[in-house]
Design a protein around this motif. Structure first.
Motif, short mmCIF file in Angstrom:
data_model
loop_
_atom_site.label_atom_id
_atom_site.label_comp_id
_atom_site.label_asym_id
_atom_site.label_seq_id
_atom_site.Cartn_x
_atom_site.Cartn_y
_atom_site.Cartn_z
N PRO A 111 0.82 -1.20 0.00
CA PRO A 111 0.00 0.00 0.00
C PRO A 111 0.85 1.25 0.00
CG PRO A 111 -0.76 -1.58 1.65
CD PRO A 111 0.54 -2.08 1.14
N SER A 112 0.35 2.27 -0.61
CA SER A 112 1.07 3.54 -0.65
C SER A 112 1.08 4.16 0.73
CB SER A 112 0.37 4.48 -1.64
OG SER A 112 0.92 5.76 -1.56
N LYS A 113 2.18 4.81 1.06
CA LYS A 113 2.26 5.50 2.35
C LYS A 113 1.38 6.73 2.36
CE LYS A 113 6.96 3.93 3.36
NZ LYS A 113 8.33 4.34 3.64
N LYS A 114 1.02 7.18 1.17
CA LYS A 114 0.15 8.35 1.08
C LYS A 114 -0.98 8.01 0.14
CE LYS A 114 0.01 13.28 -0.03
NZ LYS A 114 0.72 14.42 -0.62
N SER A 115 -1.98 7.30 0.65
CA SER A 115 -3.07 6.84 -0.20
C SER A 115 -4.24 7.80 -0.20
CB SER A 115 -3.54 5.46 0.28
OG SER A 115 -3.99 5.55 1.61
N VAL A 116 -4.21 8.80 0.63
CA VAL A 116 -5.29 9.78 0.65
C VAL A 116 -4.70 11.17 0.55
CG1 VAL A 116 -6.79 8.31 2.05
CG2 VAL A 116 -5.29 9.91 3.18
N THR A 117 -5.55 12.09 0.08
CA THR A 117 -5.10 13.46 -0.03
C THR A 117 -5.20 14.13 1.32
OG1 THR A 117 -7.34 14.14 -0.63
CG2 THR A 117 -5.82 13.65 -2.42
N THR A 118 -4.43 15.18 1.53
CA THR A 118 -4.48 15.93 2.77
C THR A 118 -4.71 17.39 2.46
OG1 THR A 118 -2.08 16.18 2.72
CG2 THR A 118 -2.97 14.33 3.98
N HIS B 49 -13.89 13.86 0.87
CA HIS B 49 -13.91 12.54 1.50
C HIS B 49 -14.09 11.44 0.46
CE1 HIS B 49 -14.50 9.61 4.69
NE2 HIS B 49 -15.58 9.17 4.05
N SER B 50 -14.95 11.70 -0.53
CA SER B 50 -15.20 10.71 -1.59
C SER B 50 -13.95 10.51 -2.44
CB SER B 50 -16.37 11.15 -2.47
OG SER B 50 -17.56 11.25 -1.71
N GLU C 130 -8.02 5.52 -2.02
CA GLU C 130 -7.76 4.34 -1.20
C GLU C 130 -7.99 3.05 -1.98
OE1 GLU C 130 -10.09 4.75 2.31
OE2 GLU C 130 -8.68 6.12 3.28
N LEU C 131 -8.82 3.12 -3.03
CA LEU C 131 -9.04 1.94 -3.88
C LEU C 131 -7.76 1.51 -4.57
CD1 LEU C 131 -12.43 2.90 -5.60
CD2 LEU C 131 -12.10 1.23 -3.78
N LEU C 132 -6.79 2.42 -4.66
CA LEU C 132 -5.55 2.15 -5.39
C LEU C 132 -4.42 1.67 -4.49
CD1 LEU C 132 -5.58 5.42 -7.54
CD2 LEU C 132 -6.31 3.14 -8.28
N GLN C 133 -4.69 1.46 -3.22
CA GLN C 133 -3.59 1.23 -2.30
C GLN C 133 -2.83 -0.07 -2.57
OE1 GLN C 133 -4.85 0.41 1.78
NE2 GLN C 133 -6.95 0.17 1.08
N ILE D 251 -14.27 8.62 -8.70
CA ILE D 251 -14.40 7.28 -8.13
C ILE D 251 -14.35 6.22 -9.22
CG2 ILE D 251 -15.98 5.73 -6.91
CD1 ILE D 251 -16.91 8.09 -5.25
N ALA D 252 -15.01 6.49 -10.35
CA ALA D 252 -15.00 5.54 -11.46
C ALA D 252 -13.59 5.35 -12.02
CB ALA D 252 -15.94 6.02 -12.56
N THR D 253 -12.82 6.42 -12.08
CA THR D 253 -11.43 6.33 -12.56
C THR D 253 -10.61 5.39 -11.67
OG1 THR D 253 -11.52 8.58 -13.47
CG2 THR D 253 -9.34 7.63 -13.07
N ALA D 254 -10.74 5.57 -10.36
CA ALA D 254 -10.00 4.71 -9.42
C ALA D 254 -10.50 3.28 -9.48
CB ALA D 254 -10.15 5.26 -8.01
N TYR D 255 -11.81 3.11 -9.63
CA TYR D 255 -12.39 1.76 -9.68
C TYR D 255 -11.91 1.00 -10.92
CZ TYR D 255 -16.00 -1.85 -9.21
OH TYR D 255 -16.67 -3.04 -9.08
N ALA D 256 -11.86 1.70 -12.06
CA ALA D 256 -11.36 1.07 -13.29
C ALA D 256 -9.88 0.72 -13.15
CB ALA D 256 -11.58 2.00 -14.48
N ALA D 257 -9.12 1.57 -12.46
CA ALA D 257 -7.69 1.31 -12.26
C ALA D 257 -7.48 0.04 -11.42
CB ALA D 257 -7.03 2.50 -11.59
#
Length: 549
Positions: A7-14, A121-122, A128-131, A218-224
């Motif tokens: 998993p990425s150490k930075k999987s979410v934006t801040t 948040h979304s 996080e789907l890409l972790q 969300i669709a972009t991450a889901y397809a990835a």
């Protein structure tokens, strides 16, 4: 794009410090506005003091709305949301509804803040789907997800245009309503203006399209997750509506470059035979030529090669030291009225070598169908793709046999790069809703609506598919369809609620602030509904349950 990367150490934006400060300031302003609003409600006996407090409440919550309206006027954007909000608030104070005016500002700001929070948040959830994807995939997908331009779709533009057009008609209708209704009925001008302001408030386009960028991200991450990275939501939208797939066999159903499995010659020794074969195909761009070149380890004598002729899907001719040398398939020699002595009992492609019209030997190449993509056409047809066209570089008989095995609707054989481009252009002219699925050899964007490349190289491609996840491409295409479906659902729900609110506003059954409240509710609901991109449609779940009973 491995599925098992760390998993990425930075999987979410801040949020940046400036964003946090801005949010905290807005919260403080809203708290002050609400406190002053409550104080105004308590001091009902003093009309002047109550009005002053309500003005302070509105100013504390929404002075930036005034700034936004001024900026919109400077840009001659007279139908911008801040302009409309300011107009409604000012008229509310003028007709003696200061409480509604102040409450409208507070609700609008609260709605904007909650929508922004829900969106962030979304997007974090999408990332996080890409972790568990590779670092390269996470970086590429994150760049697309965090780009506002990449989240734009044609459907959003159409709905935004429709909403803005409806707003213009609503302004005209509300103006006529406020002026004419009191002249022909016993309704007061104050009540007519109040209802007109409610109608105007309904027609702000905020909730109609506010969720669209979130759905796209969300669709972009889901397809990835399925190994497919789309360049933008607009590409995903085109993919969702595509009904024809043109597929290049090479690199999709088989290896991009076959391997030399065996050579046989009863006349020449191995080294001499390979010299003839390697020199004969030196200038060829066909896959079998690369397999031979990879297996040949000696120096070339290019001065010996002349009169080269590439025959797509069948072989090639060349003169080597003045002697005519042909390496080709059985179909090539049969078509020329020449015979080769051995029938092939191999499932792999066989190429025969003739020197000066005499059979010298043969080579056998690998051409195994990729197990990951064996069911690709079947799975594509299970979705929205109704026609699959296969292009190959092999001869007609071999290509048609493969096309039948893969369930292709049409087969184009003996295709070199130039012919592939022409075939795609021909099919795309007949059906603009087409996609081109290929692995290599095409160094330009084709005429298809979407170019999907089985590779890690982004040049000229609209979408990339990890080579080890070709079989998951139909799932990624389904994610595109889900994206469009959710957008349509959200837009439809928002429009239906607005129609209901307009009807109730005309009847005088709703207050102005309630209209804004409902717009906030619908906007947040559509944003939260965006997560359903990653879930099966309810109808499909029902069908699955019925099937398993």
């Amino acid at each position: 794009m491995g599925k098992h990367s760390e998993p990425s150490k930075k999987s979410v934006t801040t949020l940046s410090e400036s964003q946090l400060l801005s949010n905290n300031v807005l919260i403080i302003r809203l708290v002050i506005a609400v406190v002053v609003l409550i104080a105004a409600l308590i001091l009902r006996d003093s009309v002047i003091l109550r009005t002053v407090l309500l003005v302070i409440s509105a100013a504390a919550a929404g002075f930036d709305i005034v700034i936004g309206a001024v900026n919109a006027f400077e840009k001659q954007d007279y139908f911008a949301a801040p302009v409309l909000i300011l107009f409604v608030v000012l008229l509310s104070f003028v007709i003696g509804l200061p409480f509604e005016g102040a409450l409208i500002v507070i609700l609008y700001q609260v709605g904007q803040f909650l929508a922004k929070y829900a969106t962030e948040h979304s997007v974090d959830s999408a990332l996080e789907l890409l972790q568990y994807q590779s670092e390269e995939t996470r970086e590429k997908a994150s760049a697309v997800i965090e780009s506002d331009e990449a989240a734009e779709t044609e459907l959003e533009g159409e709905m935004r245009f429709a909403a803005n057009s409806a707003l213009r008609y609503a302004i005209l209708f509300a103006g006529l309503f406020a002026v004419l209704i009191p002249l022909f009925t016993d309704m007061t001008f104050r009540e007519a203006i109040r209802r007109s302001l409610a109608i105007l408030s309904v027609c702000t386009p905020l909730s109609v399209v506010i969720s669209f960028p979130v759905v796209a991200k969300i669709a972009t991450a889901y397809a990835a997750q399925f190994g497919t990275l789309f360049n933008s939501a607009a590409v995903m939208e085109k993919t969702a509506t595509a009904d024809t797939a043109v597929i290049d066999k090479n690199g999709v159903f088989t290896q991009s470059s076959p391997k030399l499995l065996a050579i046989q010659s009863d006349i020449l020794d191995k080294n001499v035979f390979m010299n003839f074969v390697a020199h004969a195909v030196y200038y060829s761009e066909q896959p079998f030529a690369k397999a031979i070149a990879d297996a040949f380890e000696e120096e070339y004598r290019l001065d010996l090669i002349s009169d080269f002729n590439d025959i797509p899907g069948a072989g090639c001719d060349a003169k080597i030291g003045g002697a005519l040398v042909t390496l080709g398939t059985r179909e090539l020699f049969t078509g020329r009225g020449e015979a080769v002595p051995y029938e092939s009992d191999s499932d792999h492609p066989i190429f025969y070598l003739m020197v000066a019209g005499k059979y010298i030997g043969k080579i056998e190449l690998s051409d195994d169908v990729n197990q990951d993509s064996e069911a690709l056409i079947e799975d594509l047809k299970a979705g929205s793709i109704t026609q699959c066209v296969l292009m190959t570089e092999e001869g007609k008989d071999e290509s048609e046999h493969l096309g039948t095995a893969l369930d292709a609707d049409a087969v184009y054989a003996e295709c070199d790069t130039e012919k592939k481009v022409k075939v795609v252009a021909k099919i795309s002219a007949e059906n603009p809703k087409s996609m081109f699925i290929y692995a290599n050899g095409i160094e330009q964007h084709s005429a298809a609506a979407v170019d999907i490349r089985i590779s890690n190289k982004t040049k000229f491609a609209d979408a990339l598919v990890a080579p080890d996840q070709v079989g998951d491409l139909p799932a990624a295409i389904k994610a595109c369809r889900r994206m469009r479906e959710i957008m349509q659902e959200n837009g439809l729900v928002a429009y239906l609620v607005k129609i209901l609110m307009i009807y109730l506003s005309i009847l005088g059954k709703v207050s102005i602030w309630f209209v804004f409240f409902m717009d906030i509710v619908i906007g947040l609901a559509t944003i939260l509904n965006a997560i359903r991109v990653t879930q099966e449609p309810l109808f499909d779940v029902w069908k699955l349950l019925r099937k398993n009973q």
